[in-house]
Write a protein that holds these residues in place. Structure first.
Motif, PDB file in Angstrom:
ATOM      1  N   ILE A  51       0.935  -1.213   0.017  1.00 48.65           N
ATOM      2  CA  ILE A  51      -0.045  -0.071  -0.007  1.00 48.65           C
ATOM      3  C   ILE A  51       0.911   1.178   0.129  1.00 48.65           C
ATOM      4  CG2 ILE A  51      -2.096  -1.096   1.113  1.00 48.65           C
ATOM      5  CD1 ILE A  51      -0.943   0.372   3.642  1.00 48.65           C
ATOM      6  N   TYR A  87      -8.119   0.813  -6.998  1.00 47.21           N
ATOM      7  CA  TYR A  87      -6.577   0.819  -6.019  1.00 47.21           C
ATOM      8  C   TYR A  87      -7.148   1.748  -4.871  1.00 47.21           C
ATOM      9  CZ  TYR A  87      -4.696  -1.671 -10.039  1.00 47.21           C
ATOM     10  OH  TYR A  87      -4.503  -2.584 -10.920  1.00 47.21           O
ATOM     11  N   LEU A 104      -8.203   1.953  -1.552  1.00 47.02           N
ATOM     12  CA  LEU A 104      -8.663   1.209  -0.391  1.00 47.02           C
ATOM     13  C   LEU A 104      -9.326   2.186   0.705  1.00 47.02           C
ATOM     14  CD1 LEU A 104      -5.545  -1.208   0.246  1.00 47.02           C
ATOM     15  CD2 LEU A 104      -7.748  -1.759  -0.990  1.00 47.02           C
ATOM     16  N   GLY A 147     -13.016   3.222   4.409  1.00 45.81           N
ATOM     17  CA  GLY A 147     -12.141   2.095   3.936  1.00 45.81           C
ATOM     18  C   GLY A 147     -11.315   1.597   5.050  1.00 45.81           C
ATOM     19  N   ARG A 148     -10.132   1.119   4.466  1.00 41.11           N
ATOM     20  CA  ARG A 148      -9.089   0.176   5.351  1.00 41.11           C
ATOM     21  C   ARG A 148      -7.742   0.399   4.892  1.00 41.11           C
ATOM     22  NH1 ARG A 148     -11.615  -2.246   0.988  1.00 41.11           N
ATOM     23  NH2 ARG A 148     -10.367  -3.810  -0.044  1.00 41.11           N
ATOM     24  N   ARG A 149      -6.931  -0.370   5.375  1.00 45.45           N
ATOM     25  CA  ARG A 149      -5.561  -0.489   4.991  1.00 45.45           C
ATOM     26  C   ARG A 149      -5.381  -1.829   4.516  1.00 45.45           C
ATOM     27  NH1 ARG A 149      -1.726   3.081   6.880  1.00 45.45           N
ATOM     28  NH2 ARG A 149       0.047   1.462   7.016  1.00 45.45           N
ATOM     29  N   LYS A 159      -8.563  -7.154   2.361  1.00 46.46           N
ATOM     30  CA  LYS A 159     -10.133  -7.327   2.424  1.00 46.46           C
ATOM     31  C   LYS A 159     -10.540  -6.250   3.512  1.00 46.46           C
ATOM     32  CE  LYS A 159      -9.694 -11.880   2.957  1.00 46.46           C
ATOM     33  NZ  LYS A 159     -10.365 -13.325   2.834  1.00 46.46           N
ATOM     34  N   THR A 215     -15.920   4.577   0.265  1.00 47.14           N
ATOM     35  CA  THR A 215     -14.628   5.040  -0.270  1.00 47.14           C
ATOM     36  C   THR A 215     -15.224   5.045  -1.815  1.00 47.14           C
ATOM     37  OG1 THR A 215     -13.382   3.787   1.443  1.00 47.14           O
ATOM     38  CG2 THR A 215     -12.414   4.353  -1.049  1.00 47.14           C
ATOM     39  N   ALA A 247      -3.692   0.938  -3.100  1.00 48.48           N
ATOM     40  CA  ALA A 247      -3.278  -0.536  -3.278  1.00 48.48           C
ATOM     41  C   ALA A 247      -2.118  -0.655  -4.350  1.00 48.48           C
ATOM     42  CB  ALA A 247      -4.264  -1.728  -3.779  1.00 48.48           C
TER      43      ALA A 247
END
Length: 464
Positions: free
Chosen positions: A115, A172, A174, A189-191, A194, A202, A221
């Motif tokens: 990332i 891309y 995340l 979203g997230r890091r 999944k 997002t 990503a």
């Protein structure tokens, strides 16, 4: 909106309040400077002088700008490098032009989790080069990648030459940090690789063109860097044959890293600009690239499919250097067409199976309106860029150009396509967005905007 943004007293109050939370140099009100921030690269889109241009360098400074604008009901137009082609960054009277170009740091690049955490002003190509130093890549590659920003790419949902294999910007992103209209900071979203917790906010912000909030950070990503690609050039006597080749390649199960098409008008324009020696006597030039384990074998198989579809010449590049030369020719397509006159760049995507009908229809529209229309396309995913060339000093020709632009969008919708594959709606295509979405879709989108921007100050007038 209140009169605060249109009166001298209101502008003075706005500037005074902004400077309370920003460095002195971050707020620019010189009209000669502010006028240069009125537009992006699109034509036929109205704009007006902003009250000021603000150059924040931190999230907290963006929050201060939005809190101030919300309190005074002043519109805010977020801007990146202003390389957009739909008027999405054009300013309105008395607004704050919020330029994010100084928020340009790559905050983190993590090879283990693959990332990158970046600010919105990071240049696309700089991120790609930074990832490359770790054996990774950031695949989205718009033609303006050496100057466009990641924030702008997120705002429009940008694509690029390699999206046929690697996808577009939305795939891309995340997670995002977004400053809302009232100054609150929202993290979406997230890091992780999944994650499905809650609504996918997002994706909602990707392609929103700054109408829902200001993107101030992104978790992106990365992918392993692909091996060098090889490209072949195939010449065709008609665009229909070239489009048949595109369909044959995809139907045969191949996964090219790019598949780009240029018509005769575009090839000749590139030759005139850069003397690249491209075959300007053919009706269509198809570029197909592969970056897999055995790209030469892939090119040989695709070359045969091109010949079967009617290619008069198939020339595979001998090495990555020749391949890059061909790709540079494609990247020069839009600048080269710009040299022919004033341009309007369409961005219609259709199903691959109907690409031939789209190009034939564009040719018919060019003849009907007596205009030069060059076409370059991300043929692998059906995203065409018809470029209408005209003399802006000729009122009648200008009117025909606008009519032809609309005719091209109507053609795309009639073929089951969309009015924009990667450039966004902005001001240029507002009317057509309503036609594509329909009344229920449009109503729902307006309701969503109302949730995030109840005062209507975020990039007003864009999309709908």
């Amino acid at each position: 909106m209140t009169d605060l943004r249109t009166t001298d007293l209101g502008v003075t109050d706005l500037i005074h309040r902004l400077r309370k939370g920003l460095p002195e140099a971050a707020v620019v009100e010189d009209p000669d400077v502010t006028a240069s921030y009125r537009t992006d690269m699109a034509g036929f889109c109205e704009s007006a002088l902003p009250a000021c241009v603000v150059f924040p360098e931190t999230v907290e400074q963006v929050q201060h700008v939005m809190r101030t604008a919300s309190e005074l009901h002043v519109p805010v137009v977020p801007q990146g490098a202003r390389t957009g082609l739909s008027g999405g960054a054009n300013t309105v009277a008395g607004c704050v032009a919020l330029s994010l170009v100084k928020m340009n740091r790559i905050l983190e690049l993590d090879p283990v989790n693959r990332i990158a955490v970046v600010e919105p002003g990071v240049i696309n190509a700089e991120l790609s080069r930074a990832a490359g130093r770790h054996g990774l890549s950031y695949p989205p590659d718009p033609s303006s990648w050496e100057s466009c920003t990641v924030g702008g790419n997120i705002g429009t949902g940008a694509g690029g030459l390699c999206c046929v294999k690697y996808g577009v910007t939305a795939e891309y992103v995340l997670g995002l940090d977004v400053v809302l209209a009232d100054g609150r900071l929202l993290r979406t979203g997230r890091r992780t690789a999944k994650g499905v917790a809650g609504y996918d906010l997002t994706r909602l912000f990707v392609g929103a063109e700054g109408t829902l909030g200001v993107v101030v950070g992104a978790v992106l990503a990365l992918r392993p860097a692909p091996p060098p690609q090889l490209v072949l050039a195939a010449e065709f006597a008609s665009t229909d044959e070239a489009c048949r080749a595109v369909c044959a390649v995809m139907a045969a199960g191949h996964t090219p890293s790019l598949m780009e098409l240029m018509d005769t008008t575009t090839v000749r324009a590139v030759n005139a600009m850069a003397q690249m020696g491209l075959p300007d006597s053919t009706a269509a030039l198809l570029l197909v690239g592969f970056d897999g384990l055995d790209p030469a074998s892939d090119l040989a198989a695709v070359g045969e499919l091109c010949r079967e579809a009617g290619a008069t010449e198939v020339v595979p590049a001998a090495d990555s250097g020749e391949s890059e030369l061909l790709l540079e020719a494609r990247r020069l397509a839009l600048p080269a067409l710009d040299r022919l006159g004033t341009t309007m760049i369409d961005d219609v995507a259709v199903p691959r199976s109907r690409l031939g009908e789209m190009l034939a229809g564009v040719d018919r529209i060019g003849r009907e309106f007596d205009l030069t229309i060059g076409v370059c396309a991300h043929a692998g995913d059906g995203n065409t860029h018809p470029v209408v060339v005209f003399d802006a000093k000729d009122e009648a020709e200008t009117a025909r150009a606008r009519e032809s632009f609309d005719a091209i969008m109507g053609l795309g919708l009639s073929l089951g396509g969309t009015i924009t594959g990667e450039h966004g709606v902005g001001l240029l295509k507002k009317e057509w967005l309503a036609r594509e979405l329909g009344p229920v879709g449009l109503e729902v989108q307006r309701q969503l905007k109302g949730v995030f921007d109840p005062l209507g100050i975020m990039n007003p007038g864009k999309l709908f």
